[in-house]
Design a protein around this motif. Structure first.
Motif, PDB file in Angstrom:
ATOM      1  N   ASN A 178       0.843  -1.190   0.000  1.00  0.00           N
ATOM      2  CA  ASN A 178       0.000   0.000   0.000  1.00  0.00           C
ATOM      3  C   ASN A 178       0.884   1.247   0.000  1.00  0.00           C
ATOM      4  OD1 ASN A 178      -2.143  -1.734   0.231  1.00  0.00           O
ATOM      5  ND2 ASN A 178      -2.890  -0.927   2.172  1.00  0.00           N
ATOM      6  N   ILE A 179       0.506   2.251  -0.795  1.00  0.00           N
ATOM      7  CA  ILE A 179       1.206   3.544  -0.768  1.00  0.00           C
ATOM      8  C   ILE A 179       0.161   4.652  -0.783  1.00  0.00           C
ATOM      9  CG2 ILE A 179       3.004   4.986  -1.763  1.00  0.00           C
ATOM     10  CD1 ILE A 179       3.913   2.701  -3.472  1.00  0.00           C
ATOM     11  N   SER A 180       0.230   5.511   0.228  1.00  0.00           N
ATOM     12  CA  SER A 180      -0.680   6.653   0.257  1.00  0.00           C
ATOM     13  C   SER A 180       0.052   7.970   0.499  1.00  0.00           C
ATOM     14  CB  SER A 180      -1.754   6.460   1.335  1.00  0.00           C
ATOM     15  OG  SER A 180      -1.152   6.279   2.609  1.00  0.00           O
ATOM     16  N   TRP A 181       1.307   7.907   0.976  1.00  0.00           N
ATOM     17  CA  TRP A 181       2.048   9.153   1.147  1.00  0.00           C
ATOM     18  C   TRP A 181       3.547   8.887   1.236  1.00  0.00           C
ATOM     19  CZ3 TRP A 181       4.983  10.517   5.562  1.00  0.00           C
ATOM     20  CH2 TRP A 181       4.869   9.643   6.652  1.00  0.00           C
ATOM     21  N   GLY A 182       4.316   9.911   0.882  1.00  0.00           N
ATOM     22  CA  GLY A 182       5.771   9.846   1.003  1.00  0.00           C
ATOM     23  C   GLY A 182       6.445   9.211  -0.195  1.00  0.00           C
ATOM     24  N   THR A 183       7.752   9.488  -0.309  1.00  0.00           N
ATOM     25  CA  THR A 183       8.524   8.968  -1.446  1.00  0.00           C
ATOM     26  C   THR A 183       9.842   8.325  -1.012  1.00  0.00           C
ATOM     27  OG1 THR A 183       9.645  11.112  -1.741  1.00  0.00           O
ATOM     28  CG2 THR A 183       7.598  10.742  -2.976  1.00  0.00           C
ATOM     29  N   GLU A 184      10.147   8.353   0.276  1.00  0.00           N
ATOM     30  CA  GLU A 184      11.464   7.910   0.728  1.00  0.00           C
ATOM     31  C   GLU A 184      11.657   6.396   0.654  1.00  0.00           C
ATOM     32  OE1 GLU A 184      12.163   9.388   4.633  1.00  0.00           O
ATOM     33  OE2 GLU A 184      12.014  11.504   4.055  1.00  0.00           O
ATOM     34  N   LYS A 185      10.618   5.613   0.845  1.00  0.00           N
ATOM     35  CA  LYS A 185      10.771   4.161   0.943  1.00  0.00           C
ATOM     36  C   LYS A 185      10.457   3.417  -0.355  1.00  0.00           C
ATOM     37  CE  LYS A 185      12.061   4.515   5.127  1.00  0.00           C
ATOM     38  NZ  LYS A 185      13.505   4.331   5.426  1.00  0.00           N
ATOM     39  N   GLU A 191      -1.143  10.947  -8.537  1.00  0.00           N
ATOM     40  CA  GLU A 191      -1.188  12.243  -9.217  1.00  0.00           C
ATOM     41  C   GLU A 191       0.051  13.073  -8.895  1.00  0.00           C
ATOM     42  OE1 GLU A 191      -4.588  15.642  -9.937  1.00  0.00           O
ATOM     43  OE2 GLU A 191      -4.397  14.770  -7.929  1.00  0.00           O
ATOM     44  N   ARG A 192       0.520  12.988  -7.661  1.00  0.00           N
ATOM     45  CA  ARG A 192       1.671  13.785  -7.228  1.00  0.00           C
ATOM     46  C   ARG A 192       3.005  13.179  -7.652  1.00  0.00           C
ATOM     47  NH1 ARG A 192       0.065  15.379  -0.950  1.00  0.00           N
ATOM     48  NH2 ARG A 192      -1.676  16.778  -1.467  1.00  0.00           N
ATOM     49  N   HIS A 193       3.015  11.858  -7.904  1.00  0.00           N
ATOM     50  CA  HIS A 193       4.288  11.188  -8.182  1.00  0.00           C
ATOM     51  C   HIS A 193       4.220  10.299  -9.427  1.00  0.00           C
ATOM     52  CE1 HIS A 193       5.371  12.655  -4.232  1.00  0.00           C
ATOM     53  NE2 HIS A 193       4.341  12.015  -3.713  1.00  0.00           N
ATOM     54  N   PRO A 194       3.941  10.899 -10.588  1.00  0.00           N
ATOM     55  CA  PRO A 194       3.832  10.109 -11.821  1.00  0.00           C
ATOM     56  C   PRO A 194       5.126   9.386 -12.195  1.00  0.00           C
ATOM     57  CG  PRO A 194       3.924  12.451 -12.320  1.00  0.00           C
ATOM     58  CD  PRO A 194       3.725  12.335 -10.843  1.00  0.00           C
ATOM     59  N   GLU A 195       6.273   9.972 -11.813  1.00  0.00           N
ATOM     60  CA  GLU A 195       7.553   9.338 -12.142  1.00  0.00           C
ATOM     61  C   GLU A 195       7.743   8.036 -11.368  1.00  0.00           C
ATOM     62  OE1 GLU A 195       8.169  11.479  -8.423  1.00  0.00           O
ATOM     63  OE2 GLU A 195       7.144  12.011 -10.291  1.00  0.00           O
ATOM     64  N   LEU A 196       7.249   7.996 -10.125  1.00  0.00           N
ATOM     65  CA  LEU A 196       7.345   6.766  -9.345  1.00  0.00           C
ATOM     66  C   LEU A 196       6.333   5.735  -9.833  1.00  0.00           C
ATOM     67  CD1 LEU A 196       7.930   8.169  -5.737  1.00  0.00           C
ATOM     68  CD2 LEU A 196       9.556   6.934  -7.185  1.00  0.00           C
ATOM     69  N   MET A 197       5.178   6.192 -10.271  1.00  0.00           N
ATOM     70  CA  MET A 197       4.203   5.287 -10.880  1.00  0.00           C
ATOM     71  C   MET A 197       4.825   4.607 -12.101  1.00  0.00           C
ATOM     72  SD  MET A 197       1.307   5.103  -9.271  1.00  0.00           S
ATOM     73  CE  MET A 197       0.249   4.447 -10.562  1.00  0.00           C
ATOM     74  N   LYS A 198       5.520   5.393 -12.894  1.00  0.00           N
ATOM     75  CA  LYS A 198       6.168   4.847 -14.087  1.00  0.00           C
ATOM     76  C   LYS A 198       7.224   3.817 -13.709  1.00  0.00           C
ATOM     77  CE  LYS A 198       8.706   6.256 -18.242  1.00  0.00           C
ATOM     78  NZ  LYS A 198       9.330   7.401 -18.969  1.00  0.00           N
ATOM     79  N   ASP A 255      -6.522   7.282 -15.406  1.00  0.00           N
ATOM     80  CA  ASP A 255      -6.668   7.308 -16.864  1.00  0.00           C
ATOM     81  C   ASP A 255      -5.716   8.329 -17.485  1.00  0.00           C
ATOM     82  OD1 ASP A 255      -8.575   5.361 -16.732  1.00  0.00           O
ATOM     83  OD2 ASP A 255     -10.270   6.648 -17.246  1.00  0.00           O
ATOM     84  N   LYS A 256      -5.633   9.516 -16.888  1.00  0.00           N
ATOM     85  CA  LYS A 256      -4.752  10.559 -17.404  1.00  0.00           C
ATOM     86  C   LYS A 256      -3.284  10.144 -17.349  1.00  0.00           C
ATOM     87  CE  LYS A 256      -7.705  14.531 -16.292  1.00  0.00           C
ATOM     88  NZ  LYS A 256      -7.863  15.734 -15.418  1.00  0.00           N
ATOM     89  N   LEU A 257      -2.949   9.344 -16.341  1.00  0.00           N
ATOM     90  CA  LEU A 257      -1.571   8.875 -16.187  1.00  0.00           C
ATOM     91  C   LEU A 257      -1.256   7.689 -17.090  1.00  0.00           C
ATOM     92  CD1 LEU A 257      -1.229   9.105 -12.295  1.00  0.00           C
ATOM     93  CD2 LEU A 257      -0.177  10.617 -13.993  1.00  0.00           C
ATOM     94  N   GLY A 258      -2.276   7.174 -17.771  1.00  0.00           N
ATOM     95  CA  GLY A 258      -2.059   6.058 -18.696  1.00  0.00           C
ATOM     96  C   GLY A 258      -2.369   4.696 -18.140  1.00  0.00           C
TER      97      GLY A 258
END
Length: 252
Positions: A63-70, A95-102, A141-144
């Motif tokens: 699960n991920i709902s906040w933060g980018t460190e881990k 929405e805030r972290h599309p690069e991590l989604m990728k 959808d917008k993020l692909g």
């Protein structure tokens, strides 16, 4: 007479071929609905909590709902051990972290969602839940990521009404059967011991890649080879569901 016998044999042979073709087609047709039966019963939609205990496989979920460190540390452990997992992320985080989604997607991990805002659906009215799911879909959808079908309700909270709304929107609700509560940071050894002792065939394991789970990446370095050593294969949730007799969680 010989011609008549030859005709009968020919007709019989073709009849057998046609029959076999029909049987194969029937099995293929039924196979399309195997995953659907996992998430529903005569009482309505259900939540998947465990896969088939006849298959030597487990599904690792984050699960991920906040933060980018881990997130990167978790992804590195998965890559180092050649493991694919299923990530459930909130639409707001995506929405805030599309690069991590990728990066998650490029690691061949499966993506599911937890709505848009990480707020319990039991605290919201039905129309609020629908609105949250609709907006989350717009973002993904917008993020692909147009074809998301897996939903883990925020905090894992749901009831029969939430299941019905999810089903109405085309989502399958996924829970878990093993939860070491890693977000509480009970200690790396305790996380490892819980997962190693509780996990067996068909289990769905809940971990976190949010910043609150500070000990999870280190725990994975032991958990991933450890479960493989127990003869268990890591699969994504949809891979586990396909063709399995999974266990669903009923809500009365």
């Amino acid at each position: 007479m010989h011609f008549f016998v030859w005709q009968l044999k020919t007709i019989k042979r073709y009849a057998i071929i046609v029959l076999l073709a029909l049987v194969c087609a029937l099995f293929l047709w039924i196979g399309q609905f195997n995953s659907l039966s996992v998430f529903s019963s005569e009482n309505g939609p259900e939540a998947l909590s465990k896969g088939d205990d006849k298959q030597a496989a487990v599904a690792l979920t984050f699960n991920i709902s906040w933060g980018t460190e881990k997130v990167n540390a978790v992804l590195k452990q998965l890559a180092d051990h050649d493991v694919q997992a299923t990530f459930f992320v909130s639409g707001e985080w995506a929405e805030r972290h599309p690069e991590l989604m990728k990066k998650i997607n490029e690691g061949e991990h499966e993506i599911g969602m937890m709505g848009y805002r990480y707020t319990s659906y039991l605290e919201q009215q039905p129309e609020q839940i629908r609105k949250d799911l609709n907006y989350a879909k717009e973002i993904f959808d917008k993020l692909g990521y147009e074809d998301l079908t897996l939903l883990r309700p925020p905090h894992g909270h749901f009831n029969k009404e939430v299941l019905e709304i999810a089903d109405e929107k085309g989502y399958d609700v996924v829970q878990w059967s093993v939860n070491p509560r890693d977000w509480e940071n009970p200690g790396t050894e305790q996380i490892v011991d819980h997962v190693m002792s509780k996990s067996s065939k068909g289990d769905i394991i809940l971990l976190h890649a949010s910043d609150s789970a500070k000990q999870t990446p280190k725990a994975l370095d032991t958990i991933l080879p450890g479960l493989k050593g127990k003869g268990l294969k890591f699969v994504r949730v949809t891979d586990m569901v396909a063709g399995s007799e999974a266990n669903a969680q009923e809500i009365n």
